[in-house]
Write a protein that holds these residues in place. Structure first.
Motif, PDB file in Angstrom:
ATOM      1  N   GLU A   1     -30.852   4.999   2.426  1.00 23.82           N
ATOM      2  CA  GLU A   1     -30.125   6.260   2.527  1.00 23.82           C
ATOM      3  C   GLU A   1     -30.784   7.344   1.681  1.00 23.82           C
ATOM      4  O   GLU A   1     -30.586   8.535   1.924  1.00 23.82           O
ATOM      5  CB  GLU A   1     -28.678   6.063   2.093  1.00 23.82           C
ATOM      6  CG  GLU A   1     -27.867   5.205   3.054  1.00 23.82           C
ATOM      7  CD  GLU A   1     -26.415   5.103   2.641  1.00 23.82           C
ATOM      8  OE1 GLU A   1     -26.072   5.658   1.565  1.00 23.82           O
ATOM      9  OE2 GLU A   1     -25.627   4.490   3.371  1.00 23.82           O
ATOM     10  N   LYS A   2     -31.556   6.929   0.691  1.00 19.20           N
ATOM     11  CA  LYS A   2     -32.205   7.892  -0.203  1.00 19.20           C
ATOM     12  C   LYS A   2     -33.640   8.190   0.189  1.00 19.20           C
ATOM     13  O   LYS A   2     -34.338   8.925  -0.517  1.00 19.20           O
ATOM     14  CB  LYS A   2     -32.160   7.372  -1.647  1.00 19.20           C
ATOM     15  CG  LYS A   2     -30.745   7.247  -2.191  1.00 19.20           C
ATOM     16  CD  LYS A   2     -30.763   6.793  -3.642  1.00 19.20           C
ATOM     17  CE  LYS A   2     -29.340   6.705  -4.195  1.00 19.20           C
ATOM     18  NZ  LYS A   2     -29.327   6.265  -5.620  1.00 19.20           N
TER      19      LYS A   2
ATOM     20  N   PHE B   1     -39.596  14.445  11.193  1.00 22.90           N
ATOM     21  CA  PHE B   1     -40.644  14.507  12.208  1.00 22.90           C
ATOM     22  C   PHE B   1     -40.632  15.896  12.835  1.00 22.90           C
ATOM     23  O   PHE B   1     -39.588  16.376  13.281  1.00 22.90           O
ATOM     24  CB  PHE B   1     -40.418  13.444  13.282  1.00 22.90           C
ATOM     25  CG  PHE B   1     -41.499  13.398  14.330  1.00 22.90           C
ATOM     26  CD1 PHE B   1     -42.828  13.258  13.968  1.00 22.90           C
ATOM     27  CD2 PHE B   1     -41.182  13.475  15.676  1.00 22.90           C
ATOM     28  CE1 PHE B   1     -43.831  13.209  14.934  1.00 22.90           C
ATOM     29  CE2 PHE B   1     -42.164  13.423  16.647  1.00 22.90           C
ATOM     30  CZ  PHE B   1     -43.503  13.295  16.266  1.00 22.90           C
ATOM     31  N   VAL B   2     -41.808  16.526  12.848  1.00 23.73           N
ATOM     32  CA  VAL B   2     -41.928  17.908  13.298  1.00 23.73           C
ATOM     33  C   VAL B   2     -43.080  18.036  14.287  1.00 23.73           C
ATOM     34  O   VAL B   2     -44.147  17.458  14.081  1.00 23.73           O
ATOM     35  CB  VAL B   2     -42.182  18.853  12.097  1.00 23.73           C
ATOM     36  CG1 VAL B   2     -42.456  20.269  12.567  1.00 23.73           C
ATOM     37  CG2 VAL B   2     -41.005  18.836  11.143  1.00 23.73           C
TER      38      VAL B   2
ATOM     39  N   THR C   1     -31.927  10.041   8.592  1.00 27.48           N
ATOM     40  CA  THR C   1     -31.639   9.019   7.587  1.00 27.48           C
ATOM     41  C   THR C   1     -31.368   7.732   8.345  1.00 27.48           C
ATOM     42  O   THR C   1     -30.404   7.641   9.113  1.00 27.48           O
ATOM     43  CB  THR C   1     -30.420   9.398   6.729  1.00 27.48           C
ATOM     44  OG1 THR C   1     -30.702  10.617   6.047  1.00 27.48           O
ATOM     45  CG2 THR C   1     -30.138   8.317   5.698  1.00 27.48           C
ATOM     46  N   ALA C   2     -32.223   6.760   8.169  1.00 28.64           N
ATOM     47  CA  ALA C   2     -32.136   5.512   8.945  1.00 28.64           C
ATOM     48  C   ALA C   2     -32.141   4.314   7.998  1.00 28.64           C
ATOM     49  O   ALA C   2     -33.136   3.592   7.890  1.00 28.64           O
ATOM     50  CB  ALA C   2     -33.297   5.425   9.923  1.00 28.64           C
TER      51      ALA C   2
ATOM     52  N   CYS D   1     -35.850   1.850  14.966  1.00 27.79           N
ATOM     53  CA  CYS D   1     -35.603   2.983  14.076  1.00 27.79           C
ATOM     54  C   CYS D   1     -35.396   4.259  14.885  1.00 27.79           C
ATOM     55  O   CYS D   1     -36.135   4.518  15.831  1.00 27.79           O
ATOM     56  CB  CYS D   1     -36.801   3.202  13.140  1.00 27.79           C
ATOM     57  SG  CYS D   1     -36.705   4.715  12.148  1.00 27.79           S
ATOM     58  N   CYS D   2     -34.400   5.003  14.496  1.00 23.14           N
ATOM     59  CA  CYS D   2     -34.338   6.419  14.854  1.00 23.14           C
ATOM     60  C   CYS D   2     -34.012   6.719  16.302  1.00 23.14           C
ATOM     61  O   CYS D   2     -34.004   7.877  16.683  1.00 23.14           O
ATOM     62  CB  CYS D   2     -35.653   7.112  14.492  1.00 23.14           C
ATOM     63  SG  CYS D   2     -36.347   6.561  12.921  1.00 23.14           S
ATOM     64  N   THR D   3     -33.782   5.744  17.129  1.00 23.70           N
ATOM     65  CA  THR D   3     -33.412   5.983  18.519  1.00 23.70           C
ATOM     66  C   THR D   3     -32.181   5.138  18.848  1.00 23.70           C
ATOM     67  O   THR D   3     -32.006   4.043  18.299  1.00 23.70           O
ATOM     68  CB  THR D   3     -34.535   5.615  19.485  1.00 23.70           C
ATOM     69  OG1 THR D   3     -34.968   4.279  19.218  1.00 23.70           O
ATOM     70  CG2 THR D   3     -35.720   6.554  19.332  1.00 23.70           C
TER      71      THR D   3
END
Length: 261
Positions: A110-111, A116-117, A132-133, A256-258
């Motif tokens: 969490e920290k 992603f840009v 936050t993953a 992750c992230c999806t």
């Protein structure tokens, strides 16, 4: 009597030769049966033809995170699954919203959010997300540009950056990788060949044309679903080694992230 002995001897020699000949024929037949079909070899052989970047000049991009201090040292092996060409970290895609792959060397919490840009040549944001993953384990992660983001235009090059904010005491510090993606048009010939091809053959076609992002994403999805498939394993190793990413061939896949995989 002598003639009878000669006849018997002749029959024995002939029989032995016949046995040897049959043995050799069976061995050869077995070898032919076990040998891979030449057409199959040609259809799955993968050669990545690395194209020349769209612009020349000073090196651009960062394939690996590099040296860091403090809590960020655990993320210095952060790596983009993108080839380098004379200092340029870049690749081509035929997708209007391509997918990117990265190697995450340490677990996220969490920290330790990531960002992603994707930006155009004028530094306008095409896509910008901060995630936050927690509980994301080390491994290969997949980051697609969603359908809600602006589509990449054919012929234009864009920059992307993945940052890991790994030091809560210094939010401005991060470990990052960056590079370029250029969308190219899929000509009629390639389009028709892709439609008639199997997924693995599509990987070969993408690689042959130097279309990295589609090649690695298609193959990664195939390999992730069937990690014990020897042909996929061999192809995965070959593709990554050609991009000088051979150290990641055994890295696990990490959700992750999806929303779904």
């Amino acid at each position: 009597m002598l003639r009878l002995r000669k006849s018997a001897f002749t029959r024995q020699v002939a029989g032995a030769l016949t046995t040897i000949a049959l043995g050799l024929l069976m061995t050869a037949s077995s070898a032919w049966a076990q040998a891979p079909d030449q057409k199959t070899i040609q259809s799955t052989q993968i050669i990545f033809n690395d194209p020349t970047p769209p612009q020349q000049g000073s090196p651009s991009g960062r394939q690996r995170g590099g040296a860091s201090r403090g809590p960020c040292r655990q993320f210095e092996a952060l790596t983009a699954l993108v080839p380098t060409h004379k200092g340029f970290v870049w690749g081509q895609t035929v997708s209007d919203r391509p997918t990117f792959w990265f190697y995450l060397p340490n677990a996220l919490t969490e920290k330790t959010p990531i960002e992603f840009v994707v930006q155009d040549a004028a530094d306008n944001y095409i896509y910008n997300t901060r995630i936050t993953a927690p509980d994301t384990k080390p491994g290969l992660i997949r980051l697609p540009i969603p359908a809600t983001a602006k589509a990449l235009e054919v012929g234009k090059a864009y920059t992307w950056t993945l940052s890991v904010y790994c030091d809560p005491a210094k939010p401005s510090s991060s470990v990052f990788v960056s590079g370029m993606v250029q969308r190219v048009a899929s000509d009629a010939t390639l389009h028709n060949r892709l439609k008639a091809a199997t997924p693995l053959e599509q990987v070969r076609l993408y690689a042959e044309k130097g279309i990295w992002y589609n090649a690695v994403d298609t193959l990664a999805e195939l390999y992730r679903m069937k990690p014990s498939d020897h042909q996929l394993t061999s192809t995965w190793i070959t593709l990554l080694k050609q991009a000088k990413l051979g150290n990641l061939t055994t890295a696990p896949f990490s959700p992750c992230c999806t929303p779904k995989w």
